[in-house]
Design a protein around this motif. Structure first.
Motif, PDB file in Angstrom:
ATOM      1  N   ALA A 154       1.174  -1.402   0.182  1.00  0.00           N
ATOM      2  CA  ALA A 154      -0.083   0.000  -0.143  1.00  0.00           C
ATOM      3  C   ALA A 154       0.910   1.217   0.214  1.00  0.00           C
ATOM      4  CB  ALA A 154      -1.032   0.292   1.591  1.00  0.00           C
ATOM      5  N   ILE A 155       0.374   2.506  -1.105  1.00  0.00           N
ATOM      6  CA  ILE A 155       1.391   3.149  -0.977  1.00  0.00           C
ATOM      7  C   ILE A 155       0.298   4.404  -0.903  1.00  0.00           C
ATOM      8  CG2 ILE A 155       3.411   4.785  -2.186  1.00  0.00           C
ATOM      9  CD1 ILE A 155       3.933   1.982  -3.732  1.00  0.00           C
ATOM     10  N   ALA A 156       0.434   5.377  -0.453  1.00  0.00           N
ATOM     11  CA  ALA A 156      -0.078   6.404  -0.103  1.00  0.00           C
ATOM     12  C   ALA A 156      -0.582   7.806  -1.091  1.00  0.00           C
ATOM     13  CB  ALA A 156      -0.130   7.378   1.181  1.00  0.00           C
ATOM     14  N   LEU A 157      -1.616   8.361  -1.397  1.00  0.00           N
ATOM     15  CA  LEU A 157      -0.755   8.581  -2.911  1.00  0.00           C
ATOM     16  C   LEU A 157      -1.760  10.097  -2.458  1.00  0.00           C
ATOM     17  CD1 LEU A 157      -3.306   6.715  -4.870  1.00  0.00           C
ATOM     18  CD2 LEU A 157      -0.874   6.583  -5.232  1.00  0.00           C
ATOM     19  N   GLY A 158      -2.024  10.261  -1.543  1.00  0.00           N
ATOM     20  CA  GLY A 158      -2.393  12.002  -1.758  1.00  0.00           C
ATOM     21  C   GLY A 158      -4.217  12.546  -0.771  1.00  0.00           C
ATOM     22  N   ALA A 159      -4.503  13.312  -0.970  1.00  0.00           N
ATOM     23  CA  ALA A 159      -6.030  13.476  -1.024  1.00  0.00           C
ATOM     24  C   ALA A 159      -6.648  14.281  -2.839  1.00  0.00           C
ATOM     25  CB  ALA A 159      -6.696  14.019   0.154  1.00  0.00           C
ATOM     26  N   LEU A 160      -7.494  14.145  -2.373  1.00  0.00           N
ATOM     27  CA  LEU A 160      -9.094  13.942  -3.877  1.00  0.00           C
ATOM     28  C   LEU A 160     -10.252  15.111  -2.941  1.00  0.00           C
ATOM     29  CD1 LEU A 160      -9.214  14.283  -6.775  1.00  0.00           C
ATOM     30  CD2 LEU A 160     -10.799  12.326  -6.037  1.00  0.00           C
ATOM     31  N   ARG A 161      -9.642  16.189  -3.269  1.00  0.00           N
ATOM     32  CA  ARG A 161     -10.226  17.270  -3.271  1.00  0.00           C
ATOM     33  C   ARG A 161     -11.933  17.700  -3.712  1.00  0.00           C
ATOM     34  NH1 ARG A 161      -8.858  23.166  -0.128  1.00  0.00           N
ATOM     35  NH2 ARG A 161      -8.117  21.655   1.404  1.00  0.00           N
ATOM     36  N   TYR A 162     -13.267  17.820  -2.619  1.00  0.00           N
ATOM     37  CA  TYR A 162     -14.163  17.394  -3.182  1.00  0.00           C
ATOM     38  C   TYR A 162     -14.680  18.950  -2.570  1.00  0.00           C
ATOM     39  CZ  TYR A 162     -14.623  13.062  -4.797  1.00  0.00           C
ATOM     40  OH  TYR A 162     -14.227  12.048  -5.068  1.00  0.00           O
ATOM     41  N   LEU A 163     -15.589  19.525  -3.264  1.00  0.00           N
ATOM     42  CA  LEU A 163     -15.969  21.227  -3.151  1.00  0.00           C
ATOM     43  C   LEU A 163     -17.784  20.934  -3.078  1.00  0.00           C
ATOM     44  CD1 LEU A 163     -13.605  22.847  -4.503  1.00  0.00           C
ATOM     45  CD2 LEU A 163     -13.726  22.674  -2.549  1.00  0.00           C
ATOM     46  N   PRO A 164     -18.267  21.652  -2.036  1.00  0.00           N
ATOM     47  CA  PRO A 164     -19.772  21.329  -2.517  1.00  0.00           C
ATOM     48  C   PRO A 164     -20.127  22.739  -3.296  1.00  0.00           C
ATOM     49  CG  PRO A 164     -19.021  22.829  -0.616  1.00  0.00           C
ATOM     50  CD  PRO A 164     -17.877  22.468  -0.637  1.00  0.00           C
ATOM     51  N   THR A 165     -20.857  21.850  -4.513  1.00  0.00           N
ATOM     52  CA  THR A 165     -21.780  23.036  -5.796  1.00  0.00           C
ATOM     53  C   THR A 165     -22.033  23.102  -5.900  1.00  0.00           C
ATOM     54  OG1 THR A 165     -20.194  21.239  -7.403  1.00  0.00           O
ATOM     55  CG2 THR A 165     -18.615  22.937  -6.303  1.00  0.00           C
ATOM     56  N   ALA A 166     -23.391  23.885  -6.512  1.00  0.00           N
ATOM     57  CA  ALA A 166     -24.737  24.161  -6.971  1.00  0.00           C
ATOM     58  C   ALA A 166     -24.435  25.300  -8.116  1.00  0.00           C
ATOM     59  CB  ALA A 166     -24.875  24.175  -6.331  1.00  0.00           C
ATOM     60  N   SER A 167     -25.340  25.564  -8.981  1.00  0.00           N
ATOM     61  CA  SER A 167     -25.591  26.925 -10.339  1.00  0.00           C
ATOM     62  C   SER A 167     -25.939  27.347  -8.861  1.00  0.00           C
ATOM     63  CB  SER A 167     -27.027  26.143 -10.672  1.00  0.00           C
ATOM     64  OG  SER A 167     -27.971  26.423 -10.049  1.00  0.00           O
ATOM     65  N   PRO A 168     -25.475  28.951  -9.517  1.00  0.00           N
ATOM     66  CA  PRO A 168     -26.202  30.031  -8.087  1.00  0.00           C
ATOM     67  C   PRO A 168     -27.466  30.328  -8.130  1.00  0.00           C
ATOM     68  CG  PRO A 168     -24.632  29.963 -10.247  1.00  0.00           C
ATOM     69  CD  PRO A 168     -24.441  29.114 -10.083  1.00  0.00           C
ATOM     70  N   GLU A 169     -28.453  30.379  -9.375  1.00  0.00           N
ATOM     71  CA  GLU A 169     -29.645  30.090  -9.461  1.00  0.00           C
ATOM     72  C   GLU A 169     -30.417  28.787  -7.703  1.00  0.00           C
ATOM     73  OE1 GLU A 169     -33.886  29.046 -11.868  1.00  0.00           O
ATOM     74  OE2 GLU A 169     -32.738  29.758 -13.458  1.00  0.00           O
ATOM     75  N   TYR A 170     -29.646  28.025  -8.359  1.00  0.00           N
ATOM     76  CA  TYR A 170     -29.790  26.670  -7.520  1.00  0.00           C
ATOM     77  C   TYR A 170     -29.954  27.492  -5.648  1.00  0.00           C
ATOM     78  CZ  TYR A 170     -29.524  22.769  -4.802  1.00  0.00           C
ATOM     79  OH  TYR A 170     -30.524  21.448  -4.025  1.00  0.00           O
ATOM     80  N   LEU A 171     -29.053  27.821  -5.604  1.00  0.00           N
ATOM     81  CA  LEU A 171     -28.390  28.316  -4.170  1.00  0.00           C
ATOM     82  C   LEU A 171     -29.406  29.672  -3.623  1.00  0.00           C
ATOM     83  CD1 LEU A 171     -24.378  29.444  -5.127  1.00  0.00           C
ATOM     84  CD2 LEU A 171     -25.520  27.004  -3.503  1.00  0.00           C
ATOM     85  N   ARG A 172     -29.629  30.568  -4.715  1.00  0.00           N
ATOM     86  CA  ARG A 172     -30.461  31.758  -4.396  1.00  0.00           C
ATOM     87  C   ARG A 172     -32.003  30.569  -4.057  1.00  0.00           C
ATOM     88  NH1 ARG A 172     -27.991  34.327  -8.962  1.00  0.00           N
ATOM     89  NH2 ARG A 172     -29.494  33.537 -10.785  1.00  0.00           N
ATOM     90  N   THR A 173     -32.471  29.876  -4.815  1.00  0.00           N
ATOM     91  CA  THR A 173     -34.095  29.336  -4.696  1.00  0.00           C
ATOM     92  C   THR A 173     -33.809  28.482  -2.881  1.00  0.00           C
ATOM     93  OG1 THR A 173     -34.006  28.677  -6.893  1.00  0.00           O
ATOM     94  CG2 THR A 173     -34.866  27.589  -5.552  1.00  0.00           C
ATOM     95  N   TRP A 174     -32.402  27.413  -3.361  1.00  0.00           N
ATOM     96  CA  TRP A 174     -32.747  26.481  -1.713  1.00  0.00           C
ATOM     97  C   TRP A 174     -32.459  27.288  -0.271  1.00  0.00           C
ATOM     98  CZ3 TRP A 174     -36.405  22.840  -1.444  1.00  0.00           C
ATOM     99  CH2 TRP A 174     -36.871  22.576  -3.086  1.00  0.00           C
ATOM    100  N   PHE A 175     -31.163  27.833  -0.627  1.00  0.00           N
ATOM    101  CA  PHE A 175     -30.434  28.211   0.225  1.00  0.00           C
ATOM    102  C   PHE A 175     -30.539  30.192   0.175  1.00  0.00           C
ATOM    103  CE2 PHE A 175     -28.604  24.688  -1.360  1.00  0.00           C
ATOM    104  CZ  PHE A 175     -28.393  23.756  -0.601  1.00  0.00           C
ATOM    105  N   PRO A 176     -31.739  30.032   0.388  1.00  0.00           N
ATOM    106  CA  PRO A 176     -32.160  32.116   0.536  1.00  0.00           C
ATOM    107  C   PRO A 176     -31.329  32.581   1.725  1.00  0.00           C
ATOM    108  CG  PRO A 176     -34.286  31.445   0.775  1.00  0.00           C
ATOM    109  CD  PRO A 176     -32.550  29.557   0.079  1.00  0.00           C
TER     110      PRO A 176
END
Length: 295
Positions: A154-176
């Motif tokens: 087993a060899i450590a490779l590093g970390a895959l970074r994830y970001l919480p993303t959505a469209s601007p319209e979706y953000l305005r609609t669901w997270f006002p």
């Protein structure tokens, strides 16, 4: 147990091509000969190895024996190279379990750097790729975390970074009123498949609770990004797949400076590690460019 190599090659060819007829054409024998070899092999091990259908698929024991055949092919190819023998059988085949997001972001670059290998990739959720290796159904795998599978390097490779993303319209609609427990409970999210826990893991980090928001199931890394851009839901996307959409405004972040880093490990069966050394070197090189140092 000693297994006739002709029987092994018949089994591998059937599973590779999906039918007895195609396997016969590949091995330059008759379909009857293929059937006789499989019957003899099933009699030898005392179990069914193939589900006859369209296409033919393997039983769990059939998968394990087929993987054994591919492992033998890798070792024979290594020996032929070391003895500078003329290999007329063509490149060896290697079966690897890889998370879909790794394949979409960096693993193909590693594959392209290795000659004399044919790849048979098993694509699964990142939390489950190790199970394929643990069952002996693949020769190597990109797994999550640092837990080593018995019998593997087993060899450590590093970390895959994830970001919480959505469209601007979706953000305005669901997270006002911002991202909080109430809004995350209502807002539709994107889920790769029923094994995918990234979104819930991120929610738990933000709220301290395990929530179950409504979800679309989309088993495609690029489809995940496209669905977020289209406003279907929010999801955890690898940074490499969303950098452009974030910079041009098609996507936004649910929360600033709240990534989720998932550590990745390359694991390869110890017996096969020397035969797969060129692939391991390519995997490490490409992972170093694409992944973050694992803290």
């Amino acid at each position: 147990m000693i297994i006739d190599p002709h029987h092994l090659s018949a089994l591998s060819a059937i599973l590779r091509h999906g039918s007895f007829e195609a396997a016969a054409a590949d091995l330059s024998v008759t379909p009857s000969a293929i059937s006789q070899r499989i019957k003899a092999l099933e009699d030898r091990v005392g179990a069914a190895l193939i589900h006859r259908g369209t296409p033919c698929t393997a039983t769990p024991m059939g998968l394990r024996i087929a993987q054994h055949a591919e492992d033998i092919g890798l070792l024979e190819a290594k020996l032929a190279r070391e003895l500078t023998l003329d290999r007329k059988s063509g490149p060896a085949r290697v079966r690897i379990a890889v998370p879909a997001d790794c394949l979409a972001t960096w693993f193909i670059d590693a594959m392209a750097q290795v000659d004399d290998l044919l790849f048979d990739l098993v694509i699964d959720d990142q939390d489950y790729s190790a199970e394929w290796l643990r069952r002996g159904e693949v020769s190597a795998a990109v797994t999550v975390g640092g837990q080593t599978i018995a019998g593997c390097d087993a060899i450590a490779l590093g970390a895959l970074r994830y970001l919480p993303t959505a469209s601007p319209e979706y953000l305005r609609t669901w997270f006002p009123n911002g991202v909080n427990e109430a809004s995350l409970t209502r807002a539709p999210c994107l889920t790769f498949n029923r094994k995918d826990s990234l979104q819930k893991e991120w929610i738990a980090l933000q709220t301290g609770r395990r929530l179950s928001p409504p979800s679309h199931f989309l088993p495609s890394s690029q489809g995940f990004v496209d669905a977020a851009i289209a406003g279907l839901g929010w999801g955890m996307n690898p940074v490499g797949l969303v950098e452009t959409a974030l910079s041009d405004g098609r996507l936004g972040l649910l929360v600033e400076d709240a990534p989720l880093d998932i550590p990745m490990t390359w694991q390869v069966g110890r017996i096969l590690a020397p035969a797969l050394r060129p692939l391991t070197a390519a995997v490490l090189k490409c992972a170093q460019r694409a992944l973050r140092p694992d803290a």
